[in-house]
Design an enzyme around this catalytic site. Structure first.
Site, PDB file in Angstrom:
ATOM      1  N   SER A 106      45.077  56.245  27.205  1.00 28.18           N
ATOM      2  CA  SER A 106      45.016  54.823  27.580  1.00 28.18           C
ATOM      3  C   SER A 106      45.706  53.888  26.614  1.00 28.18           C
ATOM      4  CB  SER A 106      43.550  54.399  27.729  1.00 28.18           C
ATOM      5  OG  SER A 106      43.065  54.834  28.969  1.00 28.18           O
ATOM      6  N   LYS A 158      48.471  51.939  28.070  1.00 25.02           N
ATOM      7  CA  LYS A 158      48.281  50.846  29.026  1.00 25.02           C
ATOM      8  C   LYS A 158      48.882  49.516  28.579  1.00 25.02           C
ATOM      9  CE  LYS A 158      44.096  52.942  30.999  1.00 25.02           C
ATOM     10  NZ  LYS A 158      42.610  52.950  30.960  1.00 25.02           N
ATOM     11  N   VAL A 172      41.429  58.390  25.272  1.00 23.86           N
ATOM     12  CA  VAL A 172      40.522  59.562  25.214  1.00 23.86           C
ATOM     13  C   VAL A 172      41.196  60.752  24.544  1.00 23.86           C
ATOM     14  CG1 VAL A 172      39.090  58.888  27.174  1.00 23.86           C
ATOM     15  CG2 VAL A 172      41.159  60.245  27.579  1.00 23.86           C
ATOM     16  N   TYR A 228      37.378  48.272  25.904  1.00 28.60           N
ATOM     17  CA  TYR A 228      36.475  48.394  27.054  1.00 28.60           C
ATOM     18  C   TYR A 228      35.165  47.625  26.814  1.00 28.60           C
ATOM     19  CZ  TYR A 228      39.750  52.233  27.773  1.00 28.60           C
ATOM     20  OH  TYR A 228      40.892  52.991  27.892  1.00 28.60           O
ATOM     21  N   TYR A 233      51.129  57.439  36.506  1.00 29.66           N
ATOM     22  CA  TYR A 233      50.156  56.973  35.498  1.00 29.66           C
ATOM     23  C   TYR A 233      49.679  58.166  34.660  1.00 29.66           C
ATOM     24  CZ  TYR A 233      45.499  55.975  33.715  1.00 29.66           C
ATOM     25  OH  TYR A 233      44.395  55.895  32.905  1.00 29.66           O
TER      26      TYR A 233
HETATM   27  N1  LIG Z   1      40.503  55.786  28.183  1.00 29.63           N
HETATM   28  C1  LIG Z   1      41.459  56.652  28.436  1.00 29.63           C
HETATM   29  O1  LIG Z   1      42.212  57.054  27.566  1.00 29.63           O
HETATM   30  C2  LIG Z   1      41.575  57.170  29.860  1.00 29.63           C
HETATM   31  C3  LIG Z   1      42.904  57.778  30.148  1.00 29.63           C
HETATM   32  C4  LIG Z   1      42.865  58.905  31.158  1.00 29.63           C
HETATM   33  N2  LIG Z   1      44.198  59.333  31.502  1.00 29.63           N
HETATM   34  C5  LIG Z   1      42.129  58.469  32.429  1.00 29.63           C
HETATM   35  O2  LIG Z   1      42.749  57.845  33.254  1.00 29.63           O
HETATM   36  O3  LIG Z   1      40.988  58.646  32.581  1.00 29.63           O
END
Ligand SMILES: NC(=O)CC[C@H](N)C(=O)O
Length: 609
Positions: free
Chosen positions: A64, A67, A259, A241, A189
């Site tokens: 993420s 993003k 993650v 988050y 994505y």
């Molecule tokens: N918080 C994250 O890093 C989530 C990324 C992971 N690819 C997902 O979409 O769940």
């Protein structure tokens, strides 16, 4: 030599080495297999200095943390309005994979949760899927300073197990946020999340944001400044988050977690930080990563709201022009006036980055004395960056002072402040750009300008004499009546254009010059070829007398400042003078020299106390 900066990082690394909390992400099978105890910290400055400790070579997937960069690319491609129509900027308070949309607009709340990220992935411009992904990868690589590779295993694993994200994709399609088949969008994505890097790459990506879109590796701009500002804003409120509130309070840096175990944090204008430690907390944020950022922010005072001291005034020095007068030798009448109206001419020397607060401190300081001002010099040679608001504020100050009849001049060789003959700076919404009453590239002529303004306002007829008839020159007037005609008849008239060199240091003496119009700069040119001004002389002054009297060579360079008219008595003409005239002239010259020495020593005694 041991790196002081890495020592900071090593201390934090050692303090958290035994932190065992959290667990690796297991909802993506390939991530569940990641060794969970790797731990690395890196820091990169906006000009590219990079420090790293721990398992800094271990690669991991960006997840993420991708993003904000895809969000920035969508903004750069389509602009704020078009992206805002598809995704909000409000923290959701939900987990990153919450299947949630704003009830009123149907938009995902922000681009940092999965729903928002899938949306921004759909907004990346490009002819086909491959080109769109290639642009995403190219941006990340430009920020990281090297080409990032795809971790095919993680990509395949998430492609196979990512049902929740597919559900989000189909929900977005249902409400029209996605306008095409969600499958390829969600797959793209997943690909962006599976790009692989190490903590050094991530620190460079963070530093690119800290540098407002300039790569610390190449110095090239990879994102527009305004896009980075907006992206950092959303990272500050949404990047961690539903732990964002604690984060902003305890760490105070725009950040984004992933993650894969990475965290990227940005101190705008200064540096980027990256942490890698795969064990995650309930929010999906790296446990050691959060703790390390809290320690670094505290111990290195990085919290963006940390105000160690009020911003320092932008004023490096402020003084009355009489306290540091120009090098122009003024006549007695001019000197008396300048002493009398001393504080009505002031010089403000500014320095550093000029933001609003700096410009405000200048406005406040000037406003406090404006009632007693006739002329003001703003010396901005030591100013670095000038924020638009600071530019507008100083131009506004100039306009306000002009309304009060106060003249303002700039010393601004780098043209940091706009002037009438400049194009209006980008985004300028100020009034018409005025021309300054004076613009100089060095301080000396600005000091002369300031003194001249005071003499114009408060001087007598004996001040600022534009042009002298030779008969009225003080040296002639000081001779006995019967000698004057002899001297005047022996003088040769010379006119010099601006910049003309009348004589150079070391030349044979040019004789005695009676200055009638314009100004002559006395200077010495060093071995480095740089001409260093010593004094300047105006109408009524005598030059070259010392060399003529003691037969020495020219002591200084003599350079015309503006067009100059003078009457010259050469060595031969001097020798040709009648006896009484020559005697009277010598007495006057020696008296002149005596007055000059006495005045200078008097001024020094007064200043040194
Ligand atoms: N918080 C994250 O890093 C989530 C990324 C992971 N690819 C997902 O979409 O769940």
């Amino acid at each position: 030599m041991r790196s002081i900066v890495e020592a900071y990082l090593s201390d934090v690394h050692a303090a958290l080495r035994d932190e065992r909390g959290g667990a690796v992400a297991d909802y993506i099978p390939e991530l569940a297999a990641v060794p969970d105890d790797d731990f690395a910290i890196a820091l990169c400055t906006t000009d590219g200095a990079l420090y790293a400790v721990g398992d800094a070579d271990v690669p991991f997937t960006i997840q993420s943390i991708s993003k904000p960069f895809t969000y920035a690319l969508a903004l750069a491609d389509h602009g704020v309005a078009a992206v805002d129509a598809k995704v909000g900027v409000e923290p959701s308070g939900d987990a990153f994979n919450e299947i949630s949309l704003e009830p009123d607009t149907g938009r995902p709340r922000n681009p940092m949760i999965n729903a928002g990220a899938i949306t921004t992935a759909s907004l990346v411009a490009g002819g086909d899927d491959e080109e769109r992904f290639a642009r995403v990868r190219a941006l990340y690589s430009a920020c990281a300073g090297r080409t990032l590779e795809l971790d095919e295993a993680v990509f395949g694993s998430e492609l196979e197990s990512g049902h929740r994200n597919r559900a989000i994709g189909y929900m977005l399609r249902t409400v029209g946020i996605l306008e095409d088949d969600p499958e390829p969008i969600v797959a793209r994505y997943f690909r962006q999340c599976a790009l692989r890097l190490d903590v050094r790459d991530l620190a460079r990506m963070a530093a690119t944001l800290a540098a407002a879109g300039i790569s610390p590796t190449t110095g090239e701009r990879v994102l527009p400044e305004a896009v980075v500002e907006r992206t950092l804003g959303v990272m500050t409120t949404c990047g961690m988050y539903d732990a964002a509130g604690d984060w902003v309070t305890a760490v105070g840096l725009p950040a984004k977690s992933g993650v894969g175990g990475g965290i990227l944090a940005v101190l705008p204008g200064q540096l980027g930080i990256a942490i890698f430690s795969p064990r995650l907390d309930a929010h999906g944020n790296s446990v050691r990563g959060v703790a390390a950022c809290q320690r670094l922010a505290r111990e290195m005072e990085l919290h963006m709201l940390h105000v160690g001291r009020p911003s320092r005034s932008a004023i490096r020095a402020a003084f009355d022009v009489v306290d540091r007068p120009s090098r122009l030798r003024r006549n007695a009448a001019e000197r008396d006036v300048l002493q009398r109206v001393a504080s009505r001419g002031r010089v403000y020397e500014l320095h550093g980055d000029l933001l609003f607060s700096g410009a405000e401190s200048v406005v406040r300081a000037v406003t406090e004395v404006a009632d007693e001002l006739d002329a003001l010099v703003l010396d901005v040679r030591r100013v670095d960056q000038v924020a638009d608001v600071a530019r507008r504020t100083l131009v506004g100050l100039r306009a306000a002072l002009a309304e009060e009849g106060i003249a303002v001049a700039l010393v601004d060789p780098e043209r940091r402040l706009p002037a009438e003959d400049d194009l209006a700076p980008p985004g300028w919404d100020g009034d018409g750009i005025p021309d300054w009453d004076g613009r100089f590239t060095a301080r000396e002529p600005a000091l002369e300008w300031c003194e001249d303004r005071l003499l114009e306002r408060h001087g007598t007829a004996a001040c600022l004499v534009e042009r002298l008839a030779v008969e009225d020159h003080p040296l002639v007037a000081r001779l006995p009546e019967e000698c004057r005609g002899d001297l005047v008849g022996a003088l040769a008239r010379r006119t010099l254009p601006d910049g003309e060199v009348l004589a150079r240091r070391g030349d044979d003496a040019v004789g005695i010059g009676l200055l009638l119009r314009g100004r002559i700069r006395l200077a010495v040119t060093g071995a480095d070829g740089v001409q260093r001004p010593l004094w300047a002389l105006g109408p009524g002054a005598v030059l070259g007398e010392v060399s003529l009297l003691d037969g020495s060579t020219q002591l200084t360079d003599l350079v015309a400042r503006g067009e100059v008219e003078l009457a010259l008595l050469t060595r031969e003409a001097f020798d040709g003078l009648e006896g009484p005239t020559r005697e009277a002239l010598l007495r006057a010259l020696v008296a002149d020299a005596y007055v000059a020495v006495r005045r200078t020593s008097g001024a020094l005694a007064e200043r040194l106390g």
